[in-house]
Every structure is written in C-alpha cells, then in structure tokens.
Design an enzyme around this catalytic site. Structure first.
Site, short mmCIF file in Angstrom:
data_model
loop_
_atom_site.label_atom_id
_atom_site.label_comp_id
_atom_site.label_asym_id
_atom_site.label_seq_id
_atom_site.Cartn_x
_atom_site.Cartn_y
_atom_site.Cartn_z
N CYS A 92 0.72 -1.26 0.09
CA CYS A 92 -0.03 -0.12 0.08
C CYS A 92 0.98 1.31 0.07
O CYS A 92 1.86 1.26 -0.68
CB CYS A 92 -0.98 -0.21 1.25
SG CYS A 92 -0.05 0.05 2.72
N ARG A 93 0.60 2.18 0.84
CA ARG A 93 1.46 3.65 0.80
C ARG A 93 2.53 3.36 1.95
O ARG A 93 3.69 3.42 1.68
CB ARG A 93 0.54 4.70 0.98
CG ARG A 93 1.27 5.98 1.25
CD ARG A 93 0.45 7.17 1.56
NE ARG A 93 0.94 8.31 1.54
CZ ARG A 93 1.95 8.69 3.10
NH1 ARG A 93 1.41 7.93 3.93
NH2 ARG A 93 2.47 9.86 2.79
#
Length: 128
Positions: A92-93
């Site tokens: 993800c981030r």
C-alpha cells in the site's frame, strides 16, 4: 483457588490453540522487505497487489501491480485472484492497509500472502 487454576489453565490452552492456528504459524502470511519482494518479482511467478485507492495507483505504482483497493478485498479478491495458491505480494502506501488486506486474504483462504509494506519504502522504479 482450584477454580482459578482451572480457569487459568483453560485460558492458557485457548491462547496456545489460537496462536498455533494463526496465519503466521501456518505460513500463509509473511512480512517481507522491499528487497525480498523485488527479488521474488525478478524471479517471476508472483502476483503484485496494490491495495491503495485508484488515485494513488494512478500517481505511481510498482510495475505489473494490479489494483485491488482495501475496501474491495472481501468482495472482489476471489474474482480478481482466483488462484488461492498463487504467491501474492501485497503493498500500500505505508504498510497499514497492506497488513489489513493480507490478513483478509489469508482469512479467505489464500496460502502465500507476502506483505512488503508501503510504496514509501520502495527504492525501485515505479510506473504511472
């Protein structure tokens, strides 16, 4: 006193059982580094799963990654990822959503879920 000891033993036994049945214990989930993920990608035969939102994905993603936003994992994973034996590389981030998505995938029966955290820690190329 005896009731307390029996209760304590029961709680301890239940904790052992639950720990023994966890995704980490059975090998379905593994936390890996970006370099380990890159090495696996270079060898091939992996599916890279980006669990961020579409706008984040459009801003740059790991080459070859498919988009499967966290909010859609439970409803879309089985269609998007039909092979539950496939080796998945999830990110993800920052690593928070990838952990949540990885747990969800394992609970759905995926057997090889590798969480390499966030794109913030990805030192390699990205594509737009």
């Amino acid at each position: 006193m005896i009731k307390y000891m029996i209760l304590s033993l029961a709680v301890f036994s239940a904790a052992l059982l639950l720990t023994g049945c966890s995704a980490e214990a059975d090998g379905a989930y593994k936390k890996i580094s970006a370099s380990e993920a890159k090495e696996m990608m270079d060898k091939g035969n992996v599916t890279i799963v980006d669990v961020r939102e579409p706008s984040e994905y459009a801003g740059g993603h790991v080459p070859g990654a498919m988009l499967l936003p966290l909010g859609t994992v439970s409803s879309s994973a089985e269609k998007a990822l039909p092979d539950k034996d496939a080796v998945l590389l999830v990110y993800c981030r920052s690593g928070v959503r990838s952990l949540k998505a990885s747990r969800e995938l394992v609970s759905m029966g995926y057997k090889h879920v590798n969480d390499f955290g966030g794109i913030l820690d990805w030192p390699y190329e990205i594509e737009k």
